[in-house]
Design a protein around this motif. Structure first.
Motif, PDB file in Angstrom:
ATOM      1  N   LEU A 235       0.832  -1.200   0.000  1.00 15.63           N
ATOM      2  CA  LEU A 235       0.000   0.000   0.000  1.00 15.63           C
ATOM      3  C   LEU A 235       0.871   1.257   0.000  1.00 15.63           C
TER       4      LEU A 235
ATOM      5  N   GLY B 202       2.344   1.881  -3.395  1.00 20.96           N
ATOM      6  CA  GLY B 202       1.378   2.513  -4.294  1.00 20.96           C
ATOM      7  C   GLY B 202       1.284   4.008  -4.065  1.00 20.96           C
ATOM      8  N   THR B 203       1.215   4.443  -2.815  1.00 23.67           N
ATOM      9  CA  THR B 203       1.130   5.868  -2.504  1.00 23.67           C
ATOM     10  C   THR B 203       2.401   6.592  -2.938  1.00 23.67           C
TER      11      THR B 203
ATOM     12  N   GLU C 182      -1.645   2.383  -9.310  1.00 27.85           N
ATOM     13  CA  GLU C 182      -2.860   1.571  -9.407  1.00 27.85           C
ATOM     14  C   GLU C 182      -2.531   0.090  -9.288  1.00 27.85           C
TER      15      GLU C 182
ATOM     16  N   TYR D  17      -1.946  -0.734  -5.624  1.00 32.07           N
ATOM     17  CA  TYR D  17      -3.198  -0.719  -4.862  1.00 32.07           C
ATOM     18  C   TYR D  17      -4.007  -1.997  -5.119  1.00 32.07           C
ATOM     19  N   ARG D  18      -4.010  -2.452  -6.380  1.00 39.01           N
ATOM     20  CA  ARG D  18      -4.774  -3.667  -6.689  1.00 39.01           C
ATOM     21  C   ARG D  18      -4.100  -4.911  -6.095  1.00 39.01           C
TER      22      ARG D  18
ATOM     23  N   ALA E 241      -7.514   0.827   1.406  1.00 40.62           N
ATOM     24  CA  ALA E 241      -6.993   0.498   0.080  1.00 40.62           C
ATOM     25  C   ALA E 241      -8.047   0.775  -0.988  1.00 40.62           C
TER      26      ALA E 241
ATOM     27  N   LEU F 215      -8.216   4.650  -1.525  1.00 36.87           N
ATOM     28  CA  LEU F 215      -7.062   5.176  -2.269  1.00 36.87           C
ATOM     29  C   LEU F 215      -7.162   4.831  -3.755  1.00 36.87           C
ATOM     30  N   LEU F 216      -7.591   3.618  -4.065  1.00 37.41           N
ATOM     31  CA  LEU F 216      -7.737   3.228  -5.469  1.00 37.41           C
ATOM     32  C   LEU F 216      -8.828   4.054  -6.144  1.00 37.41           C
TER      33      LEU F 216
END
Length: 434
Positions: free
Chosen positions: A359, A362-363, A375, A378-379, A391, A394-395
């Motif tokens: 996570l 991703g950020t 993306e 996040y997935r 999560a 954020l997505l």
């Protein structure tokens, strides 16, 4: 029963022969005796543990693990196999490296069979450099060197095998061929001939000639013929009749004794036959149970390796691979205490540290302007914890920033509907605009 006792004795005898061979560094001979020991008594854990050690010493890590895991299931307490398995687990990446070398060996074998001997030699050279005790790889490398005319290099590979297993049959045969090709066989033969040939006479040696006794030849022949005739007459007249009587008496007694023994055997045959049928049925039942144990242990070994691979990949920073492997875990086969404990550790890593790490990646990508990679992370995080509201939010916000409003709104609605008490529910409402 006596039948089972005999099988155990035979198994123990084969185990002792295998142990003797192993102590003499005859690993292939020891393995054959130990396999025979297990044919007669599959529950003999000392034979399984020693066979596992021999496999491990010859570079066959997977086969060693199978034997030790079966041994642990047959004898969970006070079993040295537990120490062996623990030692392998302590070595970071040991299982992964062993699996990789096996795959590379199979690829090299396939390449060699399809005309790529030069490339196979290079690949096998690297494999044996990493694992000198990998007997199969050393043997194939020696064969390819011999085909290429590199007999000295082939001899070096064969010496590696014979240092580990001094009576390895294929290596011993090939070494003789190498010696013939390099001329070493003739040198060894000459040394043996020089060591055992008779000493030549020297100048001061004295030869003493033999002397012949002078006798009357006709008289000697007459004495010999007369002695033979007298001896034959004495035998036929005096000795032979008494010998025949004694023989006939002994023969009659033997016939009477045999008849009594045959009667006793016939009387007990029916009972022995019934006992044998019962023993055979028990043996078949035990064999079926052991086969079921072995299948279960194969599943155990596979699950054990997969769980170790997840931890190894996560430790090496391969978070995507670890997440993918984590999703493929078949939890239905994980029933034993050691595996359940290991699964608990994997769950702790992936659902806490692993999830948070992905996570955060991703950020970080989003902050760096790489929305496509953000993306993806996040997935991956949602593949680990599919219902985590943070999560999901954020997505959704990332999709919204890319004008993918429909997809974002679907996720916002899920957060509001599935996690109404979460702080991300109100934030989703605000972001959604309703």
């Amino acid at each position: 029963m006596k039948y089972n006792t005999d099988l155990i004795k035979i198994s123990k005898a084969y185990y002792n022969r295998g142990l003797e061979r192993a102590l003499l560094s005859d690993l292939s001979g020891a393995a054959e005796y130990l396999k025979k020991s297990l044919i007669y008594d599959k529950y003999r854990t000392d034979a399984r543990n020693l066979l596992g050690l021999i496999f491990y010493e010859m570079g066959e890590t997977a086969d060693a693990l199978v034997q030790w895991v079966i041994s642990m299931n047959l004898q969970p307490d006070d079993n040295i196999a537990d120490f062996y398995l623990d030692e392998i687990q302590r070595k970071a990446g040991a299982l992964s490296e062993a699996s990789s070398l096996v795959k590379r060996f199979n690829q090299a074998l396939n390449i060699a069979q399809n005309g790529g001997e030069d490339f196979a030699i290079v690949e096998l050279g690297d494999i044996t450099k990493r694992k000198p005790n990998y007997v199969k790889a050393q043997l194939l490398l020696a064969i390819l060197y011999m085909q290429a005319g590199e007999h000295i290099k082939a001899g070096r590979a064969l010496m590696q095998i014979l240092d580990i297993d001094k009576n390895h049959p294929q290596a011993t045969f090939l070494m003789e061929e190498v010696k013939k090709a390099t001329g070493k066989a003739e040198v060894e033969r000459a040394k043996l001939e020089n060591a055992y040939k008779h000493r030549e006479l020297e100048d001061d040696d004295v030869i003493i000639p033999k002397t012949k006794a002078q006798s009357n030849l006709d008289r000697v022949v007459l004495y010999i013929v007369s002695g033979v005739i007298i001896g034959l007459l004495s035998f036929y007249i005096l000795i032979l009749p008494s010998v025949r009587r004694a023989y006939n008496t002994a023969l009659n007694e033997r016939i009477i004794s045999n008849s009594q023994e045959l009667s006793d055997v016939n009387a007990s045959y029916s009972k022995l036959s019934t006992e044998y049928n019962e023993l055979e049925k028990n043996y078949n039942d035990v064999s079926q149970k052991l086969d079921a144990y072995e299948k279960q242990n194969l599943a155990f070994t596979s699950a054990y390796e997969k769980l170790n691979k997840i931890i190894s990949d996560y430790s090496a920073g391969n978070y995507e691979a670890a997440a993918s492997e984590y999703l493929e875990i078949d939890r239905s086969v994980i029933t034993s205490e050691p595996l359940l404990g290991q699964l608990k550790e994997v769950d702790r890593i992936m659902l806490n540290d692993g999830f948070k790490t992905v996570l955060e990646l991703g950020t970080a990508q989003w902050n760096g302007g790489n929305k496509e990679q953000a993306e993806h992370y996040y997935r991956v995080a949602l593949s680990i914890k599919s219902d985590d509201p943070e999560a999901m939010f954020l997505l959704a916000r990332l999709l919204q920033s890319q004008d993918r409003t429909t997809e974002a709104n679907e996720i916002f609605d899920r957060i509001v509907g599935e996690h109404p008490d979460s702080p991300y529910a109100q934030r989703s409402i605000d972001a959604r605009g309703y």
